[in-house]
Design a protein around this motif. Structure first.
Motif, PDB file in Angstrom:
ATOM      1  N   GLY A  26       0.725  -0.851   0.479  1.00  0.00           N
ATOM      2  CA  GLY A  26      -0.198  -0.143  -0.135  1.00  0.00           C
ATOM      3  C   GLY A  26       0.696   1.049  -0.200  1.00  0.00           C
ATOM      4  N   GLU A  27       2.052   1.043   0.050  1.00  0.00           N
ATOM      5  CA  GLU A  27       3.041   2.410   0.147  1.00  0.00           C
ATOM      6  C   GLU A  27       3.064   2.956  -1.742  1.00  0.00           C
ATOM      7  N   HIS A  28       2.871   4.355  -2.142  1.00  0.00           N
ATOM      8  CA  HIS A  28       2.927   4.898  -2.676  1.00  0.00           C
ATOM      9  C   HIS A  28       4.566   4.864  -3.251  1.00  0.00           C
ATOM     10  N   ILE A  29       4.846   4.898  -3.979  1.00  0.00           N
ATOM     11  CA  ILE A  29       6.122   4.165  -5.370  1.00  0.00           C
ATOM     12  C   ILE A  29       5.973   6.110  -6.184  1.00  0.00           C
ATOM     13  N   GLY A  30       5.258   6.004  -6.668  1.00  0.00           N
ATOM     14  CA  GLY A  30       5.145   6.871  -7.679  1.00  0.00           C
ATOM     15  C   GLY A  30       4.601   7.410  -8.568  1.00  0.00           C
ATOM     16  N   GLU A  31       4.670   7.703  -9.804  1.00  0.00           N
ATOM     17  CA  GLU A  31       3.603   7.974 -10.532  1.00  0.00           C
ATOM     18  C   GLU A  31       3.904   7.343 -12.240  1.00  0.00           C
ATOM     19  N   ILE A  32       2.981   7.166 -13.064  1.00  0.00           N
ATOM     20  CA  ILE A  32       2.930   6.813 -14.477  1.00  0.00           C
ATOM     21  C   ILE A  32       4.001   7.741 -15.181  1.00  0.00           C
ATOM     22  N   LYS A  60      13.818   9.556 -11.429  1.00  0.00           N
ATOM     23  CA  LYS A  60      14.093   8.464 -12.074  1.00  0.00           C
ATOM     24  C   LYS A  60      13.176   7.751 -12.141  1.00  0.00           C
ATOM     25  N   TYR A  61      13.548   7.234 -13.818  1.00  0.00           N
ATOM     26  CA  TYR A  61      12.303   6.851 -13.912  1.00  0.00           C
ATOM     27  C   TYR A  61      12.987   5.123 -14.268  1.00  0.00           C
ATOM     28  N   HIS A  62      11.727   4.056 -13.266  1.00  0.00           N
ATOM     29  CA  HIS A  62      11.920   2.682 -13.745  1.00  0.00           C
ATOM     30  C   HIS A  62      10.953   2.151 -14.801  1.00  0.00           C
ATOM     31  N   ALA A  63      11.399   1.302 -15.782  1.00  0.00           N
ATOM     32  CA  ALA A  63      11.006   0.700 -16.784  1.00  0.00           C
ATOM     33  C   ALA A  63       9.816  -0.739 -16.146  1.00  0.00           C
ATOM     34  N   ILE A  64       8.293  -0.812 -16.342  1.00  0.00           N
ATOM     35  CA  ILE A  64       7.928  -1.556 -15.211  1.00  0.00           C
ATOM     36  C   ILE A  64       7.355  -2.037 -16.681  1.00  0.00           C
ATOM     37  N   PRO A  65       6.939  -3.662 -16.283  1.00  0.00           N
ATOM     38  CA  PRO A  65       6.545  -4.664 -17.360  1.00  0.00           C
ATOM     39  C   PRO A  65       5.242  -4.096 -17.919  1.00  0.00           C
ATOM     40  N   TRP A  66       4.027  -3.927 -18.206  1.00  0.00           N
ATOM     41  CA  TRP A  66       2.728  -3.189 -18.396  1.00  0.00           C
ATOM     42  C   TRP A  66       1.848  -4.953 -17.606  1.00  0.00           C
ATOM     43  N   ALA A  67       1.951  -5.377 -17.391  1.00  0.00           N
ATOM     44  CA  ALA A  67       1.608  -6.528 -17.503  1.00  0.00           C
ATOM     45  C   ALA A  67       1.300  -6.473 -15.536  1.00  0.00           C
ATOM     46  N   SER A  68       2.544  -6.207 -14.928  1.00  0.00           N
ATOM     47  CA  SER A  68       2.899  -6.169 -13.443  1.00  0.00           C
ATOM     48  C   SER A  68       1.865  -5.040 -13.164  1.00  0.00           C
ATOM     49  N   LEU A  69       1.259  -4.400 -13.960  1.00  0.00           N
ATOM     50  CA  LEU A  69       0.585  -3.320 -12.911  1.00  0.00           C
ATOM     51  C   LEU A  69      -1.137  -3.907 -12.853  1.00  0.00           C
ATOM     52  N   ASP A  70      -1.303  -3.511 -12.427  1.00  0.00           N
ATOM     53  CA  ASP A  70      -3.232  -4.822 -11.918  1.00  0.00           C
ATOM     54  C   ASP A  70      -3.797  -2.692 -11.407  1.00  0.00           C
ATOM     55  N   TYR A  71      -4.936  -2.467 -12.059  1.00  0.00           N
ATOM     56  CA  TYR A  71      -5.964  -1.341 -11.192  1.00  0.00           C
ATOM     57  C   TYR A  71      -6.380  -1.621  -9.764  1.00  0.00           C
ATOM     58  N   ASP A  72      -6.349  -0.549  -9.411  1.00  0.00           N
ATOM     59  CA  ASP A  72      -7.209  -1.121  -7.600  1.00  0.00           C
ATOM     60  C   ASP A  72      -8.162   0.374  -8.077  1.00  0.00           C
ATOM     61  N   THR A  73      -9.002  -0.140  -7.922  1.00  0.00           N
ATOM     62  CA  THR A  73     -10.635   0.837  -7.593  1.00  0.00           C
ATOM     63  C   THR A  73     -10.340   1.628  -6.942  1.00  0.00           C
ATOM     64  N   LYS A  75      -7.852   2.399  -4.564  1.00  0.00           N
ATOM     65  CA  LYS A  75      -6.634   3.817  -4.536  1.00  0.00           C
ATOM     66  C   LYS A  75      -6.738   3.966  -5.773  1.00  0.00           C
ATOM     67  N   ARG A  76      -7.510   3.913  -6.989  1.00  0.00           N
ATOM     68  CA  ARG A  76      -7.571   4.758  -7.705  1.00  0.00           C
ATOM     69  C   ARG A  76      -5.911   5.285  -8.538  1.00  0.00           C
ATOM     70  N   GLY A  77      -5.478   3.828  -8.673  1.00  0.00           N
ATOM     71  CA  GLY A  77      -3.515   4.030  -9.097  1.00  0.00           C
ATOM     72  C   GLY A  77      -3.842   2.059  -9.205  1.00  0.00           C
ATOM     73  N   TYR A  78      -2.609   2.278  -9.605  1.00  0.00           N
ATOM     74  CA  TYR A  78      -1.845   1.076 -10.454  1.00  0.00           C
ATOM     75  C   TYR A  78      -1.100  -0.145  -9.134  1.00  0.00           C
ATOM     76  N   VAL A  79      -1.389  -1.099  -8.908  1.00  0.00           N
ATOM     77  CA  VAL A  79      -0.477  -1.587  -7.852  1.00  0.00           C
ATOM     78  C   VAL A  79       0.519  -2.772  -8.589  1.00  0.00           C
ATOM     79  N   VAL A  80       1.676  -3.052  -8.003  1.00  0.00           N
ATOM     80  CA  VAL A  80       2.418  -3.676  -9.046  1.00  0.00           C
ATOM     81  C   VAL A  80       2.991  -4.306  -7.333  1.00  0.00           C
TER      82      VAL A  80
END
Length: 121
Positions: A26-32, A60-73, A75-80
């Motif tokens: 549940g920790e905020h790590i950044g934004e797309i 810093k910019y991290h490249a995260i595989p798209w399939a690793s992101l799951d939208y959580d309604t 949180k209104r954000g993605y969870v990895v």
């Protein structure tokens, strides 16, 4: 057609950019910041997630595989599925490095690091 979690398959990139990203704790790590597309195969190479910095300085910019992101309604954000430690140790890139070698170097390093199934195979 909706996915198993009720989300649709199609989403505009403009709606994704700026969305917050959290880890499973549940920790905020950044934004797309952006989405890198592989135009010859019509695939999404990776999400560009910004970590840290202030007003774009030191970010810093991290490249995260798209399939690793799951939208959580809720949180209104993605969870990895990665811990803060895994994300801190992950390869990070400058804006210019993200597109060097047509993005393939970054894509391959990202999928290797996160042990994600390559979409291109």
């Amino acid at each position: 057609m909706p996915t198993a979690t009720g989300h649709t398959d199609a989403i505009p990139a403009s709606r994704v950019i700026g969305t917050d990203v959290y880890n499973t704790a549940g920790e905020h790590i950044g934004e797309i910041q952006d989405v890198m597309l592989e135009k010859t195969s019509n695939g999404i190479m990776f999400a560009v997630v910004g970590f840290g910095g202030f007003l774009g300085i030191g970010e810093k910019y991290h490249a995260i595989p798209w399939a690793s992101l799951d939208y959580d309604t809720d949180k209104r954000g993605y969870v990895v599925p990665y811990s803060k430690e895994e994300l801190r140790a992950a390869p990070s890139y400058s804006v210019n490095e993200l597109t060097e070698d047509d993005g393939m170097k970054v894509r391959n390093a990202s999928y290797d690091y996160y042990k994600a199934d390559p979409y291109w195979q």
